[in-house]
Write an enzyme that holds these catalytic residues in place. Structure first.
Site, short mmCIF file in Angstrom:
data_model
loop_
_atom_site.label_atom_id
_atom_site.label_comp_id
_atom_site.label_asym_id
_atom_site.label_seq_id
_atom_site.Cartn_x
_atom_site.Cartn_y
_atom_site.Cartn_z
N ASP A 75 -8.07 -1.78 5.94
CA ASP A 75 -7.93 -0.61 6.82
C ASP A 75 -7.65 0.69 6.07
OD1 ASP A 75 -5.34 -1.88 6.15
OD2 ASP A 75 -4.52 -0.15 7.21
N GLY A 106 -4.52 -5.66 7.06
CA GLY A 106 -5.57 -4.69 7.34
C GLY A 106 -6.53 -5.05 8.45
N THR A 110 0.83 -1.20 0.00
CA THR A 110 0.00 0.00 0.00
C THR A 110 0.87 1.25 0.00
OG1 THR A 110 -1.81 -1.10 1.12
CG2 THR A 110 -1.58 1.24 1.57
N THR A 155 0.29 0.78 6.67
CA THR A 155 0.27 -0.31 5.71
C THR A 155 0.45 -1.59 6.51
OG1 THR A 155 1.37 -1.31 3.80
CG2 THR A 155 2.77 0.00 5.25
N GLY A 156 -0.03 -2.69 5.96
CA GLY A 156 0.12 -3.96 6.68
C GLY A 156 -1.14 -4.77 6.59
N ARG A 197 -14.10 -7.18 -0.32
CA ARG A 197 -13.40 -6.97 0.97
C ARG A 197 -12.81 -5.56 1.00
NH1 ARG A 197 -7.82 -5.56 2.27
NH2 ARG A 197 -7.30 -6.49 4.27
N VAL A 198 -12.98 -4.86 2.11
CA VAL A 198 -12.33 -3.56 2.30
C VAL A 198 -11.39 -3.69 3.49
CG1 VAL A 198 -12.68 -1.12 2.81
CG2 VAL A 198 -14.33 -2.33 1.38
N1 ASP Z 1 -3.44 -2.58 4.58
C1 ASP Z 1 -3.78 -3.05 3.27
C2 ASP Z 1 -5.05 -3.85 3.35
O1 ASP Z 1 -5.19 -4.64 4.26
C3 ASP Z 1 -2.72 -3.86 2.63
C4 ASP Z 1 -1.37 -3.22 2.57
O2 ASP Z 1 -1.03 -2.40 3.40
O3 ASP Z 1 -0.64 -3.51 1.63
O4 ASP Z 1 -5.86 -3.71 2.46
#
Ligand code: ASP
Length: 320
Positions: free
Chosen positions: A221, A244, A190, A241-242, A218-219
């Site tokens: 964070d 979610g 992200t 990021t991470g 799906r949504v």
């Molecule tokens: N946080 C994002 C999600 O879960 C994924 C990402 O950070 O790459 O959609």
């Protein structure tokens, strides 16, 4: 350059994901972060608002196939790109978000339109695309956002999931987890930006294609207010990021900015947020945090995070 007088020195911080970035993608991430910093900071130097700077920086990374945002994003389990983005203005708390859009090249521009032109805050799916089109954005075919690298990633992820299932027997909860939810193979790419402009206003923006092999609809964070993104002049601006789902459950962006408002320096609040994510829910990811005086924090518990800062002293890019 015309001299612009600033109440405070502008600062821009961006990230391009926190995960086990493979060696061949380190340089593309470094370059992408540097380009985003250059474009966003040039606007701040000319006196543009922090909202303009974070929107522009994120749009640069949406255009860059190295990242999980815009074209080149991870694919849903049925092989499509579905994008989520949020933009927030710390001076007014105005915000604009879109989720599950499939026909927009730059969802962050749609988020900006929502923020500026709608009485609402958040649009999803076809309604978000219709709103963006009404305000001049072109609608593209979803296939224009899909690249071969990601078709291969999806096939590998689905094969791996099949093998794991065969070895373990049926388990409806973990079968529904995206492949990226398992630590070690996590791909969290992200993009996000936080900025402080010369008038002392904060803003934040985050844009994502979500997690690899996610279920359609799906949504995560990233585009949810207070989860993957938040900005308030009275506290701080944040982008995460991470993985979610844990970030959402902890409303971690708001948790982190509240810490800054209570007096914790951003560098410490960033570390505490990632420690809380891990200890409370076993989550992993990365954070950038910017306080109203221009103090920066960043932290991650993944092998790498691509991120950088631009201040009057110049640009620093890290893939650490
Ligand atoms: N946080 C994002 C999600 O879960 C994924 C990402 O950070 O790459 O959609």
């Amino acid at each position: 350059m015309d001299s612009v007088s600033f109440k405070i020195a502008p600062v821009l911080v961006v990230h391009g994901g926190a995960w086990d970035i493979p060696p061949d993608l380190i340089e593309p991430h470094r370059r992408g972060v540097a380009r985003a910093l250059a474009v966003g900071y040039a606007l701040l130097e000319r006196g543009a608002s922090s909202v303009d700077a974070v929107e522009a920086a994120v749009a640069v990374m949406e255009e860059d196939e190295a990242f999980d945002a815009g074209r080149g994003s991870f694919l849903t389990s049925d092989g499509r790109v579905q994008l989520d983005a949020l933009l927030m203005d710390g001076a007014t708390l105005r915000a604009g978000g879109v989720a599950c859009v499939e026909r927009l090249r730059n969802p962050i521009h749609a988020a900006r339109l929502v923020m500026d032109l709608s009485p609402h805050v958040y649009f999803v799916g076809a309604g978000a695309e219709a709103f963006a089109a009404e305000h001049g954005m072109s609608l593209i075919d979803n296939s224009e956002l899909v690249i071969d690298r990601e078709r291969r990633h999806l096939a590998e992820a689905q094969n791996q999931a099949r093998q794991t299932r065969q070895g373990r027997g049926a388990d409806p909860i973990s079968d529904a987890l995206p492949i990226s939810a398992s630590p070690g193979t996590a791909c969290h790419d992200t993009v996000g930006a936080v900025a402080l402009d010369g008038r002392g206003n904060l803003a934040a923006a985050t844009s994502t294609g979500g997690t690899l092999n996610k279920s359609p609809g799906r949504v995560g964070d990233s585009s949810l207010i207070g989860c993957g993104c938040y900005a308030d002049n009275q506290s701080a601006a944040v982008s995460l990021t991470g993985w979610g789902e844990p970030i959402m459950k902890l409303v971690l962006g708001k948790w982190a900015v509240d810490r800054v408002q209570q007096g914790t320096p951003p560098a410490q609040a960033a570390e505490e947020a990632i420690a809380y994510l891990f200890h409370r829910l076993g989550g992993h990811g990365g954070i950038i945090l910017l306080g109203p005086l221009g103090r920066v924090g960043s932290a991650h518990n993944t092998p790498h995070m691509a991120w950088g800062t631009h201040t009057a002293r110049g640009m620093e890019v890290h893939v650490d």
